[in-house]
Design a protein around this motif. Structure first.
Motif, short mmCIF file in Angstrom:
data_model
loop_
_atom_site.label_atom_id
_atom_site.label_comp_id
_atom_site.label_asym_id
_atom_site.label_seq_id
_atom_site.Cartn_x
_atom_site.Cartn_y
_atom_site.Cartn_z
N THR A 3 -29.27 15.88 -3.53
CA THR A 3 -30.02 16.52 -2.45
C THR A 3 -29.82 18.02 -2.50
O THR A 3 -28.69 18.51 -2.48
CB THR A 3 -29.58 15.98 -1.08
OG1 THR A 3 -29.85 14.58 -1.01
CG2 THR A 3 -30.34 16.68 0.05
N GLY A 4 -30.92 18.76 -2.59
CA GLY A 4 -30.86 20.21 -2.58
C GLY A 4 -30.90 20.73 -1.16
O GLY A 4 -31.75 20.31 -0.36
N PHE A 5 -29.98 21.63 -0.83
CA PHE A 5 -29.89 22.22 0.51
C PHE A 5 -30.36 23.66 0.39
O PHE A 5 -29.66 24.50 -0.18
CB PHE A 5 -28.45 22.12 0.99
CG PHE A 5 -28.24 22.41 2.46
CD1 PHE A 5 -29.22 22.15 3.40
CD2 PHE A 5 -27.04 22.95 2.90
CE1 PHE A 5 -29.02 22.41 4.75
CE2 PHE A 5 -26.82 23.22 4.24
CZ PHE A 5 -27.82 22.94 5.16
N LEU A 6 -31.56 23.95 0.91
CA LEU A 6 -32.22 25.22 0.62
C LEU A 6 -32.50 25.99 1.89
O LEU A 6 -32.75 25.41 2.95
CB LEU A 6 -33.56 24.95 -0.10
CG LEU A 6 -33.54 23.97 -1.27
CD1 LEU A 6 -34.95 23.79 -1.82
CD2 LEU A 6 -32.60 24.46 -2.35
N GLY A 7 -32.49 27.31 1.77
CA GLY A 7 -32.82 28.16 2.90
C GLY A 7 -32.62 29.62 2.54
O GLY A 7 -31.87 29.94 1.62
N PRO A 8 -33.28 30.53 3.26
CA PRO A 8 -33.09 31.96 3.01
C PRO A 8 -31.66 32.39 3.36
O PRO A 8 -30.90 31.64 3.98
CB PRO A 8 -34.10 32.63 3.96
CG PRO A 8 -34.96 31.54 4.50
CD PRO A 8 -34.19 30.27 4.38
N GLN B 159 -35.87 22.27 -8.44
CA GLN B 159 -37.00 21.37 -8.64
C GLN B 159 -36.72 20.42 -9.80
O GLN B 159 -37.17 19.26 -9.78
CB GLN B 159 -38.27 22.18 -8.90
CG GLN B 159 -39.52 21.31 -9.02
CD GLN B 159 -40.81 22.10 -8.90
OE1 GLN B 159 -40.80 23.25 -8.46
NE2 GLN B 159 -41.92 21.49 -9.28
N LEU B 160 -35.97 20.88 -10.79
CA LEU B 160 -35.60 20.02 -11.91
C LEU B 160 -34.45 19.09 -11.57
O LEU B 160 -34.37 17.97 -12.08
CB LEU B 160 -35.19 20.88 -13.12
CG LEU B 160 -36.27 21.78 -13.72
CD1 LEU B 160 -35.65 22.67 -14.79
CD2 LEU B 160 -37.40 20.95 -14.31
N LEU B 161 -33.55 19.54 -10.68
CA LEU B 161 -32.32 18.81 -10.41
C LEU B 161 -32.44 17.81 -9.28
O LEU B 161 -31.98 16.67 -9.38
CB LEU B 161 -31.21 19.82 -10.08
CG LEU B 161 -29.90 19.26 -9.52
CD1 LEU B 161 -29.22 18.35 -10.54
CD2 LEU B 161 -28.96 20.40 -9.11
N ALA B 162 -33.02 18.22 -8.16
CA ALA B 162 -32.91 17.46 -6.92
C ALA B 162 -33.88 16.28 -6.85
O ALA B 162 -35.02 16.35 -7.31
CB ALA B 162 -33.13 18.38 -5.73
N ASP B 163 -33.39 15.20 -6.23
CA ASP B 163 -34.27 14.08 -5.85
C ASP B 163 -34.87 14.34 -4.48
O ASP B 163 -36.03 14.02 -4.23
CB ASP B 163 -33.46 12.77 -5.81
CG ASP B 163 -32.81 12.46 -7.14
OD1 ASP B 163 -33.55 12.25 -8.12
OD2 ASP B 163 -31.57 12.42 -7.21
N ASP B 164 -34.06 14.89 -3.58
CA ASP B 164 -34.48 15.19 -2.21
C ASP B 164 -34.15 16.64 -1.91
O ASP B 164 -33.28 17.24 -2.55
CB ASP B 164 -33.73 14.30 -1.21
CG ASP B 164 -33.89 12.81 -1.51
OD1 ASP B 164 -35.03 12.36 -1.65
OD2 ASP B 164 -32.86 12.13 -1.62
N VAL B 165 -34.82 17.19 -0.90
CA VAL B 165 -34.50 18.54 -0.43
C VAL B 165 -34.40 18.55 1.08
O VAL B 165 -35.08 17.80 1.77
CB VAL B 165 -35.53 19.60 -0.89
CG1 VAL B 165 -35.44 19.84 -2.39
CG2 VAL B 165 -36.93 19.22 -0.48
N VAL B 166 -33.51 19.41 1.56
CA VAL B 166 -33.41 19.73 2.98
C VAL B 166 -33.60 21.24 3.07
O VAL B 166 -32.82 22.00 2.49
CB VAL B 166 -32.05 19.33 3.56
CG1 VAL B 166 -31.92 19.82 5.00
CG2 VAL B 166 -31.84 17.83 3.48
#
Length: 305
Positions: A37-42, A198-205
């Motif tokens: 799960t990728g945890f993304l944000g500015p 985008q290559l690594l994660a199955d899900d994103v938050v």
């Protein structure tokens, strides 16, 4: 080995208030085992504060963050359950990488042989006898992951783990984390490298200003924003453009002579070309771009905190 459900991370209405600043604001999401799960944000979105609350390093103002239904501080033998890297590894400058890991093993009641196993896992065996002061930032990142893996944990929490890694190192990290998730482990990764996520994660938050903006499988998040496009090649670009404009499609000429068409499916483009007697040489649907989605979702929300 525990069942998959017991390795899930659940953030439930998590809030952290620092005087006048609300760093995390009623945030809820889940991280499932067996997936990255990728945890993304500015910058300033509250990602690191959230991870620190998850690991018991910061006390929430409200809400909970649990691992397998328990707060981190309530986990028995946490080093065998959770491995975490919140910044590049730190160690005594005069101590070797191997001795740094052996000291952690001794403190945690782990066999010293585990140090050599994780050095091999992270590709640091050739640098095992090198002193920490001679480590590059990328090597320090690998050492941090090696330390996180000492207890062979079922859950990994990594904050910007690719910082300092060269392209080969980033690919190594991607392969490692995917392999660990394939073993059924829970992997939560914070990163600014959106192309890599985008290559690594199955899900994103995706979070911004401390709040949840979007979560779900990567493909669903990309699809929900209408970012999919179709690459088209034709010797009759003008005629096809006219036909597609009647369908409300967007047509963007590319430097290589192709057209990127958005707003309509490939089948509709093919039908429009057939009706207009336009010859097609290529009709290829393209996956959406996570960076594009991220910027759309968080527009104007970076640096406002």
């Amino acid at each position: 080995m525990s069942g998959p459900a017991t390795d899930d991370i659940v953030v439930d209405h998590l809030t952290k208030q620092y005087k006048k600043l609300r760093a995390v604001d009623d945030l809820s999401f889940a991280v499932r085992s067996g997936r990255v799960t990728g945890f993304l944000g500015p910058n300033g979105a509250g990602k690191t504060t959230t991870l620190r609350m998850l690991l018991g390093l910061v006390t929430p103002t409200a809400g909970t963050a649990t691992i397998g239904g328990r707060k981190y501080v309530d986990l028995p033998d946490p080093i065998r359950r959770v491995g975490a890297v919140l910044e590049a590894s730190s160690a005594h400058r005069g101590r070797t990488g191997r001795n740094h890991l052996r000291m952690i093993c001794k403190a945690a009641g782990l066999p010293e042989t585990r140090a050599d196993e994780v050095l091999e896992l992270t590709g640091l065996t050739p640098a095992a006898k090198r002193k920490f002061k001679g480590y590059s930032l990328g090597m320090k990142q690998r050492l941090g992951i090696a330390a996180a893996m000492l207890g062979d944990p079922r859950v990994l929490v990594l904050d910007e783990p690719a910082n300092g890694l060269d392209p080969e190192g980033i690919r190594w990290m991607r392969d490692l984390l995917k392999a660990l998730a394939a073993e059924g482990r829970t992997v939560l990764v914070s990163s600014h490298l959106l192309g890599e996520m985008q290559l690594l994660a199955d899900d994103v938050v995706i979070v911004a200003a401390g709040k949840l903006i979007r979560q779900g499988p990567v493909d669903e998040v990309l699809g929900s924003m209408g970012t999919s496009q179709v690459r088209v090649r034709t010797p009759q670009a003008a005629e096809l453009g006219d036909a597609l404009s009647k369908l409300g499609a967007t047509v963007s000429p590319q430097p290589d002579g192709a057209l990127l068409v958005g707003g309509v499916e490939a089948a509709a483009i093919g039908h429009a070309a057939f009706t207009a007697s336009v010859e097609l040489h290529e009709l290829t649907p393209e996956r959406g771009d996570l960076e594009q989605v991220f910027l759309q979702l968080t527009a104007g929300m970076a640096g406002i905190r």
